[in-house]
Design a protein around this motif. Structure first.
Motif, PDB file in Angstrom:
ATOM      1  N   LEU A  15       0.821  -1.213   0.000  1.00  0.00           N
ATOM      2  CA  LEU A  15       0.000   0.000   0.000  1.00  0.00           C
ATOM      3  C   LEU A  15       0.850   1.256   0.000  1.00  0.00           C
ATOM      4  N   GLN A  16       2.080   1.120   0.486  1.00  0.00           N
ATOM      5  CA  GLN A  16       2.937   2.302   0.631  1.00  0.00           C
ATOM      6  C   GLN A  16       4.379   1.856   0.815  1.00  0.00           C
ATOM      7  N   GLY A  17       5.327   2.600   0.236  1.00  0.00           N
ATOM      8  CA  GLY A  17       6.733   2.335   0.468  1.00  0.00           C
ATOM      9  C   GLY A  17       7.330   1.308  -0.480  1.00  0.00           C
ATOM     10  N   ASP A  18       8.462   0.752  -0.082  1.00  0.00           N
ATOM     11  CA  ASP A  18       9.273  -0.138  -0.912  1.00  0.00           C
ATOM     12  C   ASP A  18       9.392  -1.496  -0.227  1.00  0.00           C
ATOM     13  N   VAL A  19       9.158  -2.587  -0.966  1.00  0.00           N
ATOM     14  CA  VAL A  19       9.267  -3.917  -0.360  1.00  0.00           C
ATOM     15  C   VAL A  19      10.717  -4.394  -0.332  1.00  0.00           C
ATOM     16  N   HIS A  20      11.585  -3.789  -1.145  1.00  0.00           N
ATOM     17  CA  HIS A  20      12.988  -4.210  -1.160  1.00  0.00           C
ATOM     18  C   HIS A  20      13.795  -3.353  -0.177  1.00  0.00           C
ATOM     19  N   ILE A  21      13.459  -3.540   1.104  1.00  0.00           N
ATOM     20  CA  ILE A  21      14.174  -2.837   2.163  1.00  0.00           C
ATOM     21  C   ILE A  21      14.745  -3.863   3.133  1.00  0.00           C
ATOM     22  N   SER A  22      15.854  -3.512   3.751  1.00  0.00           N
ATOM     23  CA  SER A  22      16.530  -4.420   4.680  1.00  0.00           C
ATOM     24  C   SER A  22      15.798  -4.440   6.025  1.00  0.00           C
ATOM     25  N   ILE A  23      15.604  -5.644   6.547  1.00  0.00           N
ATOM     26  CA  ILE A  23      14.910  -5.842   7.820  1.00  0.00           C
ATOM     27  C   ILE A  23      15.888  -6.456   8.831  1.00  0.00           C
ATOM     28  N   THR A  24      15.950  -5.868  10.015  1.00  0.00           N
ATOM     29  CA  THR A  24      16.854  -6.389  11.055  1.00  0.00           C
ATOM     30  C   THR A  24      16.188  -7.421  11.955  1.00  0.00           C
ATOM     31  N   GLU A  25      14.855  -7.365  12.076  1.00  0.00           N
ATOM     32  CA  GLU A  25      14.153  -8.302  12.958  1.00  0.00           C
ATOM     33  C   GLU A  25      12.675  -8.357  12.592  1.00  0.00           C
ATOM     34  N   ALA A  45      -7.248 -12.394  20.942  1.00  0.00           N
ATOM     35  CA  ALA A  45      -8.478 -12.424  21.744  1.00  0.00           C
ATOM     36  C   ALA A  45      -8.520 -11.267  22.726  1.00  0.00           C
ATOM     37  N   ILE A  46      -7.333 -10.796  23.159  1.00  0.00           N
ATOM     38  CA  ILE A  46      -7.275  -9.749  24.186  1.00  0.00           C
ATOM     39  C   ILE A  46      -6.874  -8.405  23.585  1.00  0.00           C
ATOM     40  N   SER A  47      -5.885  -8.397  22.708  1.00  0.00           N
ATOM     41  CA  SER A  47      -5.436  -7.127  22.130  1.00  0.00           C
ATOM     42  C   SER A  47      -5.250  -7.265  20.622  1.00  0.00           C
ATOM     43  N   ASP A  48      -5.155  -6.111  19.967  1.00  0.00           N
ATOM     44  CA  ASP A  48      -5.051  -6.065  18.507  1.00  0.00           C
ATOM     45  C   ASP A  48      -3.797  -5.279  18.134  1.00  0.00           C
ATOM     46  N   GLY A  49      -2.886  -5.938  17.424  1.00  0.00           N
ATOM     47  CA  GLY A  49      -1.641  -5.290  17.043  1.00  0.00           C
ATOM     48  C   GLY A  49      -1.828  -4.032  16.221  1.00  0.00           C
ATOM     49  N   HIS A  50      -2.944  -3.923  15.522  1.00  0.00           N
ATOM     50  CA  HIS A  50      -3.195  -2.729  14.702  1.00  0.00           C
ATOM     51  C   HIS A  50      -3.289  -1.465  15.568  1.00  0.00           C
ATOM     52  N   ALA A  51      -3.617  -1.653  16.839  1.00  0.00           N
ATOM     53  CA  ALA A  51      -3.753  -0.501  17.740  1.00  0.00           C
ATOM     54  C   ALA A  51      -2.401   0.062  18.170  1.00  0.00           C
ATOM     55  N   TYR A  52      -1.320  -0.632  17.860  1.00  0.00           N
ATOM     56  CA  TYR A  52       0.012  -0.218  18.324  1.00  0.00           C
ATOM     57  C   TYR A  52       0.900   0.279  17.192  1.00  0.00           C
ATOM     58  N   ILE A  53       0.291   0.545  16.040  1.00  0.00           N
ATOM     59  CA  ILE A  53       1.086   0.955  14.878  1.00  0.00           C
ATOM     60  C   ILE A  53       1.889   2.224  15.156  1.00  0.00           C
ATOM     61  N   GLU A  58       7.181   4.866  16.086  1.00  0.00           N
ATOM     62  CA  GLU A  58       8.018   5.768  16.893  1.00  0.00           C
ATOM     63  C   GLU A  58       9.260   5.056  17.414  1.00  0.00           C
ATOM     64  N   LYS A  59       9.196   3.721  17.529  1.00  0.00           N
ATOM     65  CA  LYS A  59      10.357   2.937  17.992  1.00  0.00           C
ATOM     66  C   LYS A  59      11.329   2.620  16.867  1.00  0.00           C
ATOM     67  N   MET A  72      -2.331   5.614   7.443  1.00  0.00           N
ATOM     68  CA  MET A  72      -0.999   5.358   6.899  1.00  0.00           C
ATOM     69  C   MET A  72       0.057   6.207   7.624  1.00  0.00           C
ATOM     70  N   PRO A  73       0.953   5.573   8.371  1.00  0.00           N
ATOM     71  CA  PRO A  73       2.036   6.345   8.995  1.00  0.00           C
ATOM     72  C   PRO A  73       3.049   6.781   7.942  1.00  0.00           C
ATOM     73  N   LYS A  74       3.734   7.876   8.171  1.00  0.00           N
ATOM     74  CA  LYS A  74       4.687   8.407   7.200  1.00  0.00           C
ATOM     75  C   LYS A  74       5.995   7.604   7.211  1.00  0.00           C
ATOM     76  N   ASN A  75       6.607   7.534   6.012  1.00  0.00           N
ATOM     77  CA  ASN A  75       7.946   6.956   5.854  1.00  0.00           C
ATOM     78  C   ASN A  75       8.059   5.507   6.322  1.00  0.00           C
ATOM     79  N   VAL A  76       6.980   4.753   6.204  1.00  0.00           N
ATOM     80  CA  VAL A  76       6.972   3.342   6.604  1.00  0.00           C
ATOM     81  C   VAL A  76       6.316   2.534   5.490  1.00  0.00           C
ATOM     82  N   THR A  77       6.899   1.389   5.140  1.00  0.00           N
ATOM     83  CA  THR A  77       6.290   0.501   4.160  1.00  0.00           C
ATOM     84  C   THR A  77       5.092  -0.194   4.799  1.00  0.00           C
ATOM     85  N   VAL A  78       3.960  -0.196   4.099  1.00  0.00           N
ATOM     86  CA  VAL A  78       2.739  -0.827   4.607  1.00  0.00           C
ATOM     87  C   VAL A  78       2.330  -1.954   3.655  1.00  0.00           C
ATOM     88  N   ILE A  79       2.247  -3.172   4.188  1.00  0.00           N
ATOM     89  CA  ILE A  79       1.884  -4.363   3.419  1.00  0.00           C
ATOM     90  C   ILE A  79       0.521  -4.847   3.894  1.00  0.00           C
TER      91      ILE A  79
END
Length: 485
Positions: A15-25, A45-53, A58-59, A72-79
């Motif tokens: 949806l946004q950004g580049d898929v050919h980026i290096s990932i450390t973890e 069942a308890i929490s939703d990761g989408h709420a912590y985007i 910021e990390k 859509m957060p800025k400067n982040v690839t979104v898949i």
């Protein structure tokens, strides 16, 4: 590793950004997110990761994988993917360089027998000199390293990481319990099992945050046979045909039926003071006699299943016979050496269905008296207490009601509920709130020919009280009592 490499076996939309980026973890827990990471938003069942985007961005997270519409957060690839749990499984496999492809993978599914069968298979294969890893309800074993289990089937990232550690440790095979929850939540996606095993099926794990009904439970179990190369199926189970619907694997069967490829005949219960076992003959694709020191006809199925698998590894008959004569599974009808006059065993039976099955099995050995010691867990269904109490009273000569894991309830309140069920049956009972003293009572009052079963905790080595887990192991309690005598 580059993100597009991690995504190569998935259908996705960038949806946004580049898929050919290096990932450390690769992370799915927002608390572990950091610079250069890709974060997969899991809906739980308890929490939703989408709420912590916003928090993970910021990390320093450089990419996020979502299954919902999000700002859509800025400067982040979104898949965007259809299912982020499935995406996590495939991405984890790629991230750890597909370790399952370097192992012989054996998955076992079913309501009962998964744990016992997995240990039998591990023992058999190790007798051939193979190094075997194990993942299951009790523990994960990687070489000499033993890790207590949190889930029967761990999350896909942990599973793939474990596979990678097994490869590094020199393991050639892994045998694992494939739970219905694990299959439903895509924890085992991203690789194909070499062997899939079906033990049996009964209604279980149905309710809130589990399976909506029995059909859903069965459907999730059946996924294994569309994800393995060879399927070994208990043909005697009434659900075997439905389990195999749509299967894509080769199928081999085991059981008592004449139609089974590998079958058990001439089954005999072996009973002498201090010992309960079983003997039978294997016929069909293999032919030899078995003498096993684990009681119960259901263990014929477990061992027969393990034998059927080991045929594919060309395990020598003598090695199978030797392994079966000595195999032990912690907390599963585990005989504890106490006396030559009576038998003592520890079992994990902790609900009505498993307790009834256990006591039915032990009754077949015609003990002088059948003594059942158990408690029930706190903050769990009260109906379980009434049911287990009534079953024990109907099937055991003496019920010893004690404490299990009271959690945040008062132990006496739980015991009172159990006794309400016990009083509906004809059996005698005593209540002793302290578990060690309850076990001491059983041993001190044992008679020749008695069978004593200490039920409920099995492999567990703790007692949970008010949110704290205190060390307590039924095996150690028995040992201490004997030493004090």
């Amino acid at each position: 590793m580059f993100l597009d490499k991690m995504l190569e076996k998935l259908e996705y939309t960038c949806l946004q950004g580049d898929v050919h980026i290096s990932i450390t973890e690769l992370v799915y827990d927002s608390r572990k997110a950091g610079k250069g990471h890709v974060f997969v938003c899991i809906t739980g069942a308890i929490s939703d990761g989408h709420a912590y985007i916003q928090e993970v961005v910021e990390k320093g997270v450089v990419a996020i994988v979502v299954e919902k519409d999000v700002p859509m957060p800025k400067n982040v690839t979104v898949i965007r993917v259809e299912n982020t749990r499935q995406a996590l499984a495939y991405m984890s496999a790629a991230y750890f360089e597909n370790p399952a492809e370097r192992l012989i993978t054996i998955g076992i599914t079913g309501t009962k027998g998964k744990t016992t069968t997995s240990y039998m298979i591990k023992t058999f294969l190790e007798n051939t000199g193979k190094k075997v890893g194990l993942i299951g309800t009790i523990e994960t074993i990687i070489g000499d390293k033993v890790i207590p289990a949190n889930n029967t089937t761990p999350e896909s990232y942990i599973l793939q990481k474990t596979f990678a550690q097994m490869v590094e440790a020199g393991c050639e095979c892994v045998v694992m319990e494939a739970s219905s929850q694990g299959l439903m939540l895509h924890r085992m996606d991203g690789f194909t099992f070499d062997y899939g095993i079906f033990t049996n099926l009964e209604p279980d794990h149905i309710g809130e945050n589990e399976h909506k009904d029995f059909d859903d439970y069965l459907s999730c179990k059946s996924k294994l046979f569309r994800q393995c190369k060879v399927g070994l199926v208990n043909i005697d189970d009434s659900h075997a045909e439905r389990i195999l619907q749509g299967h894509t694997c080769e199928v081999e069967t085991y059981g008592f039926s004449e139609k089974a490829d590998i079958r058990a005949t001439d089954v005999k219960l072996v009973h002498r003071p201090g010992y309960l076992g079983i003997a039978y003959r294997v016929e069909g694709l293999m032919n030899f006699d078995v003498d096993m020191n684990i009681p119960g006809k259901f263990n014929v199925y477990n061992s027969l299943c393990a034998i059927a698998l080991c045929r594919h590894f060309e395990v020598e008959t003598t090695k199978i016979q030797k392994a079966l004569h000595s195999v032990r599974v912690k907390g599963r009808v585990e005989l504890v050496p106490v006396s030559d006059q009576y038998s003592v065993m520890i079992d994990y039976a902790h609900n009505a269905m498993s307790l009834q099955s256990l006591l039915t099995t032990l009754r077949e050995y015609n003990p002088k008296r059948l003594i059942c010691l158990f408690g029930c867990g706190g903050n769990r269904s009260r109906s379980r207490r009434f049911e287990m109490g009534e079953i024990s009273s109907n099937m055991a000569d003496l019920t010893v009601v004690t404490s299990d894991n009271p959690r945040f309830e008062e132990p006496q309140d739980i015991i009172n509920d159990i006794i309400e069920g016990v009083k509906k049956g004809p059996g005698k009972y005593v209540e002793i709130i302290d578990r060690k003293e309850a076990i001491r009572y059983c041993i001190d009052n044992a008679r020749e020919g008695d069978v004593i079963v200490i039920a409920g905790k099995g492999h567990e080595d703790y007692q949970e009280i008010k949110g704290v887990k205190y060390h307590m192991d039924d095996r150690e309690l028995v040992k201490d009592i004997l030493a004090e005598r």
